[in-house]
Every structure is written in structure tokens, then in C-alpha cells.
Design an enzyme around this catalytic site. Structure first.
Site, PDB file in Angstrom:
ATOM      1  N   GLY A   1      30.319   9.829  47.048  1.00 23.66           N
ATOM      2  CA  GLY A   1      29.592   8.857  46.597  1.00 23.66           C
ATOM      3  C   GLY A   1      29.558   7.953  47.389  1.00 23.66           C
ATOM      4  O   GLY A   1      28.330   7.744  48.186  1.00 23.66           O
ATOM      5  N   GLY A   2      30.171   6.804  48.212  1.00 20.02           N
ATOM      6  CA  GLY A   2      30.117   5.936  48.545  1.00 20.02           C
ATOM      7  C   GLY A   2      29.776   6.583  50.259  1.00 20.02           C
ATOM      8  O   GLY A   2      28.864   5.729  50.829  1.00 20.02           O
TER       9      GLY A   2
ATOM     10  N   GLU B   1      37.449  15.279  40.521  1.00 19.31           N
ATOM     11  CA  GLU B   1      37.524  13.890  40.855  1.00 19.31           C
ATOM     12  C   GLU B   1      38.714  13.103  40.968  1.00 19.31           C
ATOM     13  O   GLU B   1      38.623  13.343  40.014  1.00 19.31           O
ATOM     14  CB  GLU B   1      35.858  13.220  40.576  1.00 19.31           C
TER      15      GLU B   1
ATOM     16  N   SER C   1      36.492   9.875  47.648  1.00 20.10           N
ATOM     17  CA  SER C   1      36.528   8.966  49.488  1.00 20.10           C
ATOM     18  C   SER C   1      36.212   9.741  50.396  1.00 20.10           C
ATOM     19  O   SER C   1      37.370  10.129  51.207  1.00 20.10           O
ATOM     20  CB  SER C   1      37.868   8.266  49.652  1.00 20.10           C
TER      21      SER C   1
ATOM     22  N   GLY D   1      36.235   5.759  45.491  1.00 22.32           N
ATOM     23  CA  GLY D   1      35.407   5.100  45.516  1.00 22.32           C
ATOM     24  C   GLY D   1      36.979   4.213  46.214  1.00 22.32           C
ATOM     25  O   GLY D   1      36.867   2.198  46.581  1.00 22.32           O
TER      26      GLY D   1
ATOM     27  N   ASN E   1      25.351  11.687  45.090  1.00 21.10           N
ATOM     28  CA  ASN E   1      25.890  10.621  44.090  1.00 21.10           C
ATOM     29  C   ASN E   1      26.338   9.442  44.363  1.00 21.10           C
ATOM     30  O   ASN E   1      26.628   8.526  45.260  1.00 21.10           O
ATOM     31  CB  ASN E   1      27.366  11.335  43.061  1.00 21.10           C
ATOM     32  N   TRP E   2      24.395   9.494  44.152  1.00 23.26           N
ATOM     33  CA  TRP E   2      23.652   7.722  44.436  1.00 23.26           C
ATOM     34  C   TRP E   2      24.422   6.486  43.418  1.00 23.26           C
ATOM     35  O   TRP E   2      24.567   5.207  43.691  1.00 23.26           O
ATOM     36  CB  TRP E   2      22.650   7.445  44.582  1.00 23.26           C
ATOM     37  N   LYS E   3      25.171   7.021  42.376  1.00 26.59           N
ATOM     38  CA  LYS E   3      25.198   6.008  41.070  1.00 26.59           C
ATOM     39  C   LYS E   3      24.354   4.490  40.764  1.00 26.59           C
ATOM     40  O   LYS E   3      22.776   5.269  41.308  1.00 26.59           O
ATOM     41  CB  LYS E   3      26.163   5.335  41.543  1.00 26.59           C
TER      42      LYS E   3
ATOM     43  N   GLU F   1      32.849   8.167  35.903  1.00 28.06           N
ATOM     44  CA  GLU F   1      32.737   6.379  35.680  1.00 28.06           C
ATOM     45  C   GLU F   1      32.259   6.736  34.138  1.00 28.06           C
ATOM     46  O   GLU F   1      31.822   5.828  33.154  1.00 28.06           O
ATOM     47  CB  GLU F   1      31.944   5.966  36.561  1.00 28.06           C
TER      48      GLU F   1
ATOM     49  N   HIS G   1      31.187  12.493  34.519  1.00 28.74           N
ATOM     50  CA  HIS G   1      31.950  11.597  35.840  1.00 28.74           C
ATOM     51  C   HIS G   1      33.335  10.578  34.706  1.00 28.74           C
ATOM     52  O   HIS G   1      32.592  10.289  33.957  1.00 28.74           O
ATOM     53  CB  HIS G   1      30.703  11.336  36.354  1.00 28.74           C
TER      54      HIS G   1
HETATM   55  P1  PGA Z   1      33.415   8.021  45.866  1.00 32.70           P
HETATM   56  O1  PGA Z   1      32.718   8.493  45.032  1.00 32.70           O
HETATM   57  O2  PGA Z   1      33.218   8.893  46.975  1.00 32.70           O
HETATM   58  O3  PGA Z   1      33.153   7.248  46.577  1.00 32.70           O
HETATM   59  O4  PGA Z   1      35.209   8.411  46.157  1.00 32.70           O
HETATM   60  C1  PGA Z   1      32.993   9.985  44.414  1.00 32.70           C
HETATM   61  C2  PGA Z   1      32.472  10.064  43.208  1.00 32.70           C
HETATM   62  O5  PGA Z   1      32.358   9.730  42.382  1.00 32.70           O
HETATM   63  O6  PGA Z   1      31.628  11.250  42.589  1.00 32.70           O
END
Ligand code: PGA
Length: 235
Positions: A213-214, A152, A192, A158, A10-12, A90, A88
Site C-alpha cells: 500500500g503506502g 494481510e 507495511s 498502514g 495497491n494505490w487505494k 478496509e 481487502h
Molecule cells: P500498507 O497497505 O502497505 O500501507 O500497509 C497494504 C494493503 O492494505 O494492501
């Protein structure tokens, strides 16, 4: 029912990582592991054209209409994507997306032949109050069969604060007991995940992959996560 491992990037709201389209890039599916990238909308076609399995990070429930700035499931499908993230945390937090709205997005995705990945997870306060299971139950209520779920926990996203593998496993088993096609549904962990903790998480019986994500923005670390998934079998 054999559940193939799935690692999703997930490159956001970040540019596609350098070299994502290379022949030997870490973002290509492997023999035992499905790999899917979720780029920003402007990079979606580049990923499709590079031959990557590609998903969108969001999609509108309506086919078309007066919705400035939005993108429909039909448009996503037309662009060559096969998957879409729904719910998600966010989006829930930043745009107040409700469970009912997210359910309509999941249904719209399925109607277009897109594979939805429904994200669920509790906040830190909810966990402290012992409400993590009731939150997940509410987020999954009425969801149709045929979805992939990503657990999640919001406090792990994050933050570098990954869930304990045993705690994550307990939540995954709970989710499996709630989804209509529990035995065959793939349930991913997100929050994470890195090359260093992936093996521990992916070895749990009910964790069928990761939504990353990250670490997905760093090709080497992402490659380590995919490598950790190689050879892990679920049934
Ligand atoms: P993260 O994000 O790996 O940076 O914690 C995961 C996500 O939001 O899908």
C-alpha cells in the site's frame, strides 16, 4: 511447481504516482518478477493503456443491475484489467463485507476470467486472543482453487508495524495447507512492506510476493521492493 514472485501495488484512493506510465517505471513487470498495479477506477484504463498489468481494487458479484456506484467484474474485464482484489480488510471493515459475499465476488471474478487476489488477515484483538488461525480458516472456507491469497494482518496495514518474518512465514505455511491448490498457489504478504524489510520477508519459503500500500505510492521505495524480489526463487 515454480511460483514466480509477484509484487502488487495497491494505490487505494490515491492518484496514480507521477511517472507510473514511463517506459522505465517501477510498475512494469520484470524478468523474474510480476508487477501488478491496482489503481482507483478512474485511473484503470490509463494503466491498461500504458501497458501495465492492471487490477481493480474491488468488483461486484453480479454482472449488472440496479447497484448505484458499483462496478461489475464484467466491466473490469472489458476495461482491460486482469486481476481483482477481493476481501481487502478496509472493505470488510468499512462496508461490512462478509465471507459469503466475498466468496461470491471471487467466484464472479473467476467466471469472467479475472484473477482474484483474496485478502485475509486477523485484527490485533484476534491475534491477542490467539484466534489468528481460526480467523484465517473461516475466511478461506469454501474458496475455490485458482486464487492468489494475500495474508494481510490488519494490525500491520498502514501502521509501519510489519509482521516478524518468522511469524508471517508460519501463517503463510498454514494458509498453504488450507488452499485447494496449495503447492502452486501464490501467497503474498501485505502490511507495511517497504524496501527496507522486503528482502527478509520475501526470503521466507512460503512468501511469494507482496501486496504493498503506502510504499507503492513512492516509486523509488516500490522499485526497491521489486529489486528485493529479483532473483528470489520459490518451488
Ligand atoms: P500498507 O497497505 O502497505 O500501507 O500497509 C497494504 C494493503 O492494505 O494492501
Amino acid at each position: 511447481m515454480d511460483r514466480r514472485l509477484l509484487i502488487a501495488a495497491n494505490w487505494k484512493m490515491h492518484p496514480a504516482p507521477k511517472g507510473f506510465d514511463a517506459k522505465d517505471s517501477a510498475y512494469r513487470s520484470m524478468k523474474d518478477v510480476d508487477v501488478i498495479v491496482f489503481p482507483g477506477f478512474l485511473d484503470l484504463r490509463r494503466c491498461v493503456d500504458a501497458g501495465l498489468v492492471t487490477g481493480a481494487q474491488w468488483g461486484h458479484a453480479e454482472t449488472n443491475g440496479a447497484h448505484t456506484g458499483d462496478v461489475s467484474m464484467e466491466m473490469i474485464k472489458e476495461a482491460g484489467a486482469t486481476h481483482v482484489l477481493c476481501g481487502h480488510s478496509e472493505r470488510r471493515r468499512n462496508y461490512g463485507e462478509t465471507d459469503a459475499l466475498i466468496r461470491s465476488q471471487v467466484e464472479a471474478a473467476l467466471a469472467q476470467g479475472l484473477q482474484p487476489i483474496l485478502c485475509v488477515g486477523e485484527t490485533e484483538e484476534e491475534r491477542k486472543a490467539g484466534k489468528e488461525k481460526s480467523v484465517i480458516e473461516r475466511q478461506l472456507k469454501g474458496m475455490p482453487a485458482g486464487i492468489i491469497v494475500a495474508y494481510e494482518p490488519v494490525w500491520a496495514i498502514g501502521t509501519g508495524h510489519v509482521a516478524e518474518a518468522g511469524d508471517a512465514q508460519a501463517m503463510h505455511a498454514f494458509i498453504r495447507s488450507l488452499v485447494p491448490d496449495g503447492n502452486s498457489a501464490r501467497i503474498l504478504y501485505g502490511g507495511s512492506m517497504t524496501g527496507a524489510n522486503a528482502k527478509d520477508l520475501l526470503s521466507q519459503p512460503d512468501i511469494d510476493g507482496g501486496l504493498v500500500g503506502g510504499a507503492s505510492l513512492k516509486p523509488d521505495d516500490f522499485a526497491n521492493i521489486v529489486a528485493a524480489a529479483q532473483g528470489v526463487k520459490k518451488n
